[in-house]
Design an enzyme around this catalytic site. Structure first.
Site, PDB file in Angstrom:
ATOM      1  N   HIS A   1       1.943   2.389 -16.418  1.00 22.01           N
ATOM      2  CA  HIS A   1       2.446   2.027 -15.108  1.00 22.01           C
ATOM      3  C   HIS A   1       3.536   0.958 -15.255  1.00 22.01           C
ATOM      4  CE1 HIS A   1      -0.820  -0.915 -15.849  1.00 22.01           C
ATOM      5  NE2 HIS A   1      -0.309  -1.690 -14.912  1.00 22.01           N
ATOM      6  N   GLY A  59       3.305   1.398  -8.875  1.00 19.96           N
ATOM      7  CA  GLY A  59       3.953   0.388  -8.048  1.00 19.96           C
ATOM      8  C   GLY A  59       5.352   0.752  -7.599  1.00 19.96           C
ATOM      9  N   MET A 100       1.548   7.387  -4.959  1.00 15.65           N
ATOM     10  CA  MET A 100       0.270   7.933  -4.498  1.00 15.65           C
ATOM     11  C   MET A 100      -0.140   7.330  -3.153  1.00 15.65           C
ATOM     12  SD  MET A 100      -3.569   7.686  -6.151  1.00 15.65           S
ATOM     13  CE  MET A 100      -3.162   8.529  -7.668  1.00 15.65           C
TER      14      MET A 100
END
Length: 208
Positions: free
Chosen positions: A129, A163, A183
């Protein structure tokens, strides 16, 4: 991967939905994302197949790519043409299985993962991420330098995940990514069309 209003892949999580899941997905389809990734890994194979049939039909109606996730056998049985996999599951796929998919993606968390995914036949990857996210509480994001390094070692499209929002989307594109994944935003936003439009405007500002 596709020409669309936004270079945003919308990743599903039905647990976050505040309305009927298929109603939410139809609203997202109407906003024309780059694709919808049906990531409902907690379901049994049978339940996932039932849901996937409905989502594939819905996405087909709006000509939005539907990328199934994790359930290779289900995807093959439904003659789905796109799938996204964790890297270990990709290792286990046979050449014949891979040949059934025109779109093959994998989740990558390092430069080495990215190289391996491309060598294994992926047509795109996700990398993350990138930024801090509630989905990975307590784990700092790997950052834009990580994303740029991944984009620099592969020739296939890289979609940043973790993010990603309209505010940081231009920096994601500047790092070399083809687009991003989101998401929670698509699942909970009040207006999916306005949400994707914000990404489109952010992407346009990067090009200027």
């Amino acid at each position: 991967m596709t020409t669309s209003m936004s270079e945003l892949l919308c990743v599903t999580n039905r647990a976050l939905c505040r309305e009927d899941f298929l109603v939410r997905l139809e609203r997202i389809c109407q906003a024309r994302p780059a694709g919808i990734v049906l990531r409902e890994k907690d379901l049994s194979p049978g339940a996932y197949e039932t849901l996937a049939r409905s989502v594939l039909e819905l996405c087909g109606r709006y000509q939005v790519p539907c990328i199934l996730h994790s359930f290779v056998e289900t995807a093959l049985r439904l003659d789905a043409r796109a799938i996204h996999l964790p890297l270990p599951r990709l290792w286990a796929m046979t050449a014949e299985e891979k040949s059934r998919f025109s779109v093959l993606g994998a989740s990558c968390h390092s430069v080495e993962d990215a190289r391996e995914a491309q060598a294994l036949g992926c047509t795109y990857i996700t990398a993350g991420h990138v930024f801090d996210t509630d989905c990975k509480k307590g784990l700092p994001g790997r950052g834009l330098d990580f994303l740029q390094a991944v984009c620099g070692v592969v020739t296939i499209p890289v979609y940043a995940i973790g993010g990603i929002g309209p505010d940081n989307f231009p920096s994601v594109l500047a790092a070399g990514a083809a687009g991003g994944c989101a998401m929670s935003g698509p699942m909970v936003c009040q207006d999916p069309a306005a949400y994707l439009e914000a990404f489109e405007k952010a992407g346009d500002s990067h090009e200027i």
